[in-house]
Design an enzyme around this catalytic site. Structure first.
Site, PDB file in Angstrom:
ATOM      1  N   GLU A  57      12.740  57.298  69.582  1.00 58.79           N
ATOM      2  CA  GLU A  57      13.811  57.705  68.726  1.00 58.79           C
ATOM      3  C   GLU A  57      13.678  57.724  67.430  1.00 58.79           C
ATOM      4  OE1 GLU A  57      18.639  56.346  68.860  1.00 58.79           O
ATOM      5  OE2 GLU A  57      16.983  54.492  68.039  1.00 58.79           O
ATOM      6  N   GLU A 109      24.894  48.630  71.666  1.00 61.32           N
ATOM      7  CA  GLU A 109      24.755  50.028  72.544  1.00 61.32           C
ATOM      8  C   GLU A 109      23.828  51.019  71.185  1.00 61.32           C
ATOM      9  OE1 GLU A 109      24.457  53.169  71.399  1.00 61.32           O
ATOM     10  OE2 GLU A 109      26.628  53.637  69.923  1.00 61.32           O
ATOM     11  N   LYS A 148      30.186  41.823  60.677  1.00 63.49           N
ATOM     12  CA  LYS A 148      29.107  42.042  59.618  1.00 63.49           C
ATOM     13  C   LYS A 148      29.031  43.444  59.722  1.00 63.49           C
ATOM     14  CE  LYS A 148      24.304  41.402  59.785  1.00 63.49           C
ATOM     15  NZ  LYS A 148      24.008  42.469  58.358  1.00 63.49           N
ATOM     16  N   CYS A 178      23.370  58.009  67.303  1.00 67.36           N
ATOM     17  CA  CYS A 178      22.336  57.518  68.612  1.00 67.36           C
ATOM     18  C   CYS A 178      21.992  58.331  69.556  1.00 67.36           C
ATOM     19  CB  CYS A 178      22.273  56.088  69.293  1.00 67.36           C
ATOM     20  SG  CYS A 178      24.515  55.942  69.291  1.00 67.36           S
TER      21      CYS A 178
END
Length: 484
Positions: A381, A248, A174, A282
């Site tokens: 973040e 992750e 997906k 990231c």
């Protein structure tokens, strides 16, 4: 406009049961450039059952590693001449400048070939001789649900699909709802190369599609790259049903500049680490730690670097920094910048929208000083082109600041002293670390500790994570059956 009205389930392309759709929006024009199905539970169920059936029947997993990797290698050969066209899809969907897309996508093809080499050279069985004779067999983990992020769509399809298939798994892939279009040529190449019907399934959609996929009882493992918040949700679901998982997730990586660093050499790594892909990485260096004695010098260098980026139309070859992926993402970045200012930090570069770009979700590369590691901009973040500069007095303090984070994905040290570099690298608790560079090394394991995730996506470990270990206690006469 590209309209895809099909999904790949149960061995063939077909119209989805759901009539809902997801619109793909250009981040540079804010116009609709594509449309894909937003599939519901019925289509997810059909996709998983197709993968389950093909796996249980063994149409793919019973082939030798050599046969599987030959098929996958042909797919990469088909994709390589399409890099330019697929790159345009990636640029149109998420704004990666065309000045970089060719190199980025070529690295994805190289990553796929690396995984195939690992598969060919990784033994699938090992005889262990001790008080008891046993053979340890690596078997495919089963049906994998792979859910990709939007910030590197083509490369994510390679790292998510190719090692799982090389290991013999069945799977449902997906892509992210923001960037689904480039997944279709990847899947088409795999089918044309000879991946059997039912082994690989493609569904598109948003969060509800992903939840249905993760929760499906026919899935044995979930491979997900994305936010820590979503990762926690997936981890909870996998824990309840004992699914294997590979997550992750986010990061707040610190780059430590030591007092002997040569900024003329260090700056490209620092600036690239902070601002590449408009900071939508990231592993970006979103915290830059500088010795107090050289803090102003480092700050001035980072300001100059931030101001040197050409922000604009990602299809313009002169552009080095494209837009953020969506209006929501820009609003998130703007909110983070406003919070930083409210908490007392000072913007010394950027901080707003570029002049002359009324359309598109553009943002200036932004540098903060006057911040502490306790501020929100240092803790959460941001996933945008925002670097927070933090001072320190001793190397021990710098390592402590780097470790004072919920995350542990990446990090760096910049120095001319290799012994000190090794000491800092050993002291920072993170899944990967770079010395005098901003490096994503696919030939070594990449992944995080703490809230940055579970498992590793690259290196040998990125492939072997799709194997399940089985111990078979054998008699001496059976050794030749296992190649001993």
């Amino acid at each position: 406009m590209i309209t895809e009205d099909r999904i790949l389930v149960e061995g063939g392309w077909r119209a989805p049961a759901s009539r809902e759709t997801v619109q793909v929006i250009s981040p540079s024009t804010e116009g609709v450039i594509g449309q894909v199905p937003d599939v519901g539970p019925a289509d997810v169920d059909a996709a998983v059952k197709g993968a389950r059936r093909s796996f249980d029947e063994g149409v793919w997993r019973r082939r030798s590693v050599e046969e599987r990797t030959d098929v996958l290698g042909r797919a990469l050969d088909m994709l390589e001449p399409q890099i330019e066209e697929i790159g345009k899809l990636v640029t149109g969907q998420m704004g990666l400048p065309t000045s970089m897309s060719g190199q980025v996508l070529a690295s994805g093809i190289a990553t796929g070939r690396y995984f195939l080499d690992v598969a060919r050279n990784e033994p699938v069985s090992e005889v262990r001789r001790g008080q008891t004779l046993a053979v340890v067999v690596r078997e495919p983990v089963g049906v994998v649900a792979s859910i990709a992020p939007w910030n590197g769509p083509f490369n994510s399809s390679i790292t998510k699909i190719f090692p799982a298939l090389a290991a013999g798994c069945g799977m449902v892939y997906k892509p992210a709802p923001e960037t689904p279009l480039d997944s279709f040529p990847v899947v088409e190449a795999l089918l044309a190369a000879g991946v059997p019907a039912g082994v690989l399934n493609l569904v598109t959609g948003g969060g509800d599609t992903g939840r249905a996929l993760v929760a499906h009882p026919g899935v044995d493992k979930v491979s997900f790259t994305g936010s820590t918040a979503t990762g926690r949700e997936i981890g909870g679901e996998c824990g309840r049903s004992f699914k294997r998982m590979q997550l992750e997730l986010g990061g707040k990586s610190a780059a430590i500049v030591l007092d002997d660093a040569d900024l003329s050499i260090s700056l490209p790594g620092l600036a690239g680490g902070a601002f590449f892909n408009t900071g939508q990485v990231c592993a970006s260096y979103s915290r830059i730690l500088a010795p107090r004695s050289r803090f102003d010098e480092v700050a001035e260098a980072m300001v100059a670097a931030a101001e040197s980026f050409v922000v604009g139309d990602p299809f313009d070859p002169a552009t080095t920094l494209g837009p953020l992926v969506s209006q929501r993402q820009r609003e998130r970045v703007e909110h983070a910048i406003a919070t930083g200012i409210d908490e007392g930090a000072k913007v010394v570069a950027g901080g707003g929208r570029p002049d002359g770009l009324e359309k598109g979700w553009y943002m200036q590369p932004t540098v903060f000083v006057g911040a502490s590691n306790a501020m929100t901009i240092s803790r959460e973040e941001i996933f945008g082109p925002v670097a927070v500069l933090l001072p320190y007095d001793t190397v021990e303090e710098a390592v402590a600041i780097a470790n004072d984070s919920d995350y542990g994905l990446h990090g760096a040290v910049f120095t001319t002293d290799e012994e000190r570099a090794a000491q800092v690298a050993a002291g920072v608790r993170t899944g990967s670390f770079s010395v005098n560079s901003y490096t994503y090394n696919v030939e070594a394991p990449f992944g995080g500790v703490k809230a940055s995730g579970v498992g590793r996506d690259t290196g040998r470990e990125g492939l072997t994570s799709f194997y399940e270990l089985k111990t078979i206690n054998i008699t001496p006469g059976m050794e030749p059956l296992y190649g001993a």
